[in-house]
Design an enzyme around this catalytic site. Structure first.
Site, mmCIF file in Angstrom:
data_model
loop_
_atom_site.group_PDB
_atom_site.id
_atom_site.type_symbol
_atom_site.label_atom_id
_atom_site.label_comp_id
_atom_site.label_asym_id
_atom_site.label_seq_id
_atom_site.Cartn_x
_atom_site.Cartn_y
_atom_site.Cartn_z
ATOM 1 C CD GLU A 183 -2.549 1.335 2.668
ATOM 2 O OE1 GLU A 183 -3.058 0.264 3.068
ATOM 3 O OE2 GLU A 183 -2.669 2.422 3.257
ATOM 4 C CD GLU A 188 -2.857 7.477 5.532
ATOM 5 O OE1 GLU A 188 -3.914 6.912 5.861
ATOM 6 O OE2 GLU A 188 -1.727 7.056 5.822
#
Length: 530
Positions: A183, A188
């Site tokens: 991933e 974020e």
């Protein structure tokens, strides 16, 4: 994972509750990098952008013109699964949760109860109701790509409980389910503009960190992650305006940028993938795996979950809804110098952090025959060849070494500073039911420093299925023999996830030593007897 305002939840065998991204399913998930937030200082960026190479060739872009979301580029996920880490939103394909207006994609979270499928695929079956709605868009099966520059200009929402994400997942999961196939988190952020809980933050300092990270290793729960946080120059908050978030991804290297400020680099020396090639045969994937396959892009706004709800003020502030994540454009490039490896177009800054990552752990035997017999030696001068050392050590505060001790020979010495961390012995999946009936854990211990520190021992079969037990205290500088019934350990609760216990039939980390504070101690003659 470290609880941001509470007692740290320390795991025996996995890196953190960040791993709960994959706990409810082996399908796609969102990552929660709470240890990254709590313990690693962000890069404080200065306004020195790099020159982006002219050799990047545009492959596709979305400027979000017109009045509809392009079906050629994007599809919607629709579920109330909660991302596998207790997020509080249902993702819908409704126009109120995602729409194009004024040349921008709007991803909008509303405070409203909604009911939908409790699985990541959105299949009919068991439903769940959650108090918020939002949207998650992806390019899977439409704009899959290996290597390149991925650039997204966006304005992020603020408030306790908000969790905007720009990230990537593998399209085919060649090396297995999350996170063995990887991933990539381009950006974020959580709880922007809320009182910062960064180390050294002053009253009135607003949360302003962004994060880039990778998830990899093995299938959950034996996956790991690594990454880096950053703050914008002059204390600018990402929620106050548009900023350009990007990665440059080539074979063996991934770099992170914000507004062309290069702040982090990870290389294949610090990532790995281990997967089951055939039943019972675990192997190391070759080359730059898992980041050598096609990935797709995801854009979403989550509300709550294991990261934001345990950071800053905690929980979710339900005021000032709706919350909106604005995306001005998405641009994806291929390196014109070498389209196959993506190399030759890189931009580097001397100020960027090289993220260490993790080495691949030793691959253990597939069976538990090592545990047969009346005595199971774990450590006597050396570690049992069927086992391997491992550590939950997010901020490098745990050390172990073989030391020489008068009249004893080689002993195991463990040193841990204050903070979350432990040392454990990885094992093949082992049936301990017979050992539980009449077995005893026996070991010799000498505390060098930290006699008042509580010491836990654990046995676990994958988080949260962990049992822990408090070791009786010892005086400093004296060797002491400890005997504990294995049944007493396995029948104990998980102090950090009440109600969860190790499964005696499937123990995969046979013993964990976890001081709850700073401590140095030596161990010898560690064994199970029956």
């Amino acid at each position: 994972m470290r609880k941001m305002k509470h007692t740290p939840t320390v795991l025996g065998s996995v890196a953190s509750l960040a791993l709960l991204s994959g706990c409810a399913s082996t399908e796609e998930s969102e990552s929660a990098n709470t240890d990254l937030v709590q313990t690693k200082a962000p890069v404080e960026l200065t306004n020195v952008p790099v020159a982006v190479s002219d050799d990047w060739q545009l492959v596709w872009e979305d400027q979000f013109e017109g009045d509809t979301i392009s079906k050629r580029n994007w599809s919607f996920e629709t579920n109330c699964w909660g991302g596998g880490n207790n997020e509080q939103q249902c993702y819908t394909d409704r126009s109120k949760n995602a729409f194009v207006k004024d040349g921008m994609l709007h991803i909008v979270a509303h405070k409203e109860r909604f009911t939908g499928p409790d699985n990541p695929e959105g299949k009919a079956g068991i439903n769940k109701s959650l108090p918020y709605t939002s949207a998650r868009l992806r390019t899977k099966g439409k704009r899959d790509q290996k290597y390149g520059r991925f650039e997204i200009r966006a304005k992020l929402p603020s408030g306790q409980g908000t969790w905007p994400a720009i990230w990537m997942l593998p399209t085919e999961n060649k090396y297995g389910t999350w996170a063995a196939s990887g991933e990539i988190d381009i950006m974020e952020a959580v709880n922007l503009k809320v009182q910062s809980d960064a180390p050294g933050a002053k009253e009135g300092d607003g949360e302003n960190r962004i994060y880039g990270s990778l998830h990899y290793g093995k299938n959950w729960p034996d996956n790991v992650y690594s990454g880096q946080g950053a703050t914008l120059p002059d204390g600018v908050n990402p929620a106050d305006g548009f900023h350009t978030y990007a990665i440059e991804w080539e074979e063996g290297e991934i770099r992170w940028y914000v507004d062309d400020l290069h702040y982090a680099t990870q290389t294949q020396d610090g990532w790995y993938s281990q997967y089951e090639k055939e039943k019972g045969l675990v192997v190391n994937a070759e080359g730059a795996a898992p980041f050598n396959e096609k990935f797709h892009l995801l854009l979403n706004l989550a509300i709550g979950g294991s990261w934001p709800a345990n950071a800053n003020y905690g929980g979710v502030d339900d005021n000032d809804y709706p919350k909106t994540m604005l995306v001005d454009y998405v641009k994806v490039y291929r390196c014109g110098v070498d389209r196959w490896k993506g190399q030759g177009c890189s931009s580097h800054s001397e100020f960027a952090k090289l993220v260490e990552g993790h080495e691949a752990p030793a691959i253990l035997a597939a069976d538990d025959s090592y545990a047969e017999g009346p005595t199971l030696e774990i450590f006597t001068d050396t570690l049992n060849a069927a086992l391997a050392y491992a550590s939950y050590d997010p901020v490098n505060i745990v050390e172990h070494k073989i030391a020489e001790e008068d009249e004893r020979g080689s002993v195991l010495e463990i040193t841990k500073q204050n903070g979350a961390g432990n040392l454990y012995f990885r094992s093949p999946v082992t049936d301990m039911t017979e050992w539980k009936k009449e077995g005893t854990l026996v070991f010799d211990i000498k505390v060098e420093e930290g006699a008042d520190t509580e010491l836990l021992i654990k046995m676990d079969s994958g988080w949260p299925n962990t049992s822990d037990y408090v070791v009786p205290k010892s005086n400093v500088g004296e060797w002491k023999q400890v005997k504990i019934a294995i049944a007493d350990i396995l029948d104990s609760d998980n102090s950090f996830a009440p109600g969860a216990q190790a499964d005696p039939k499937a123990v995969n980390n046979i013993l964990v030593f976890e001081p709850q504070g700073a401590m140095t101690f030596k161990l010898d003659n560690i064994r199970f007897e029956r």
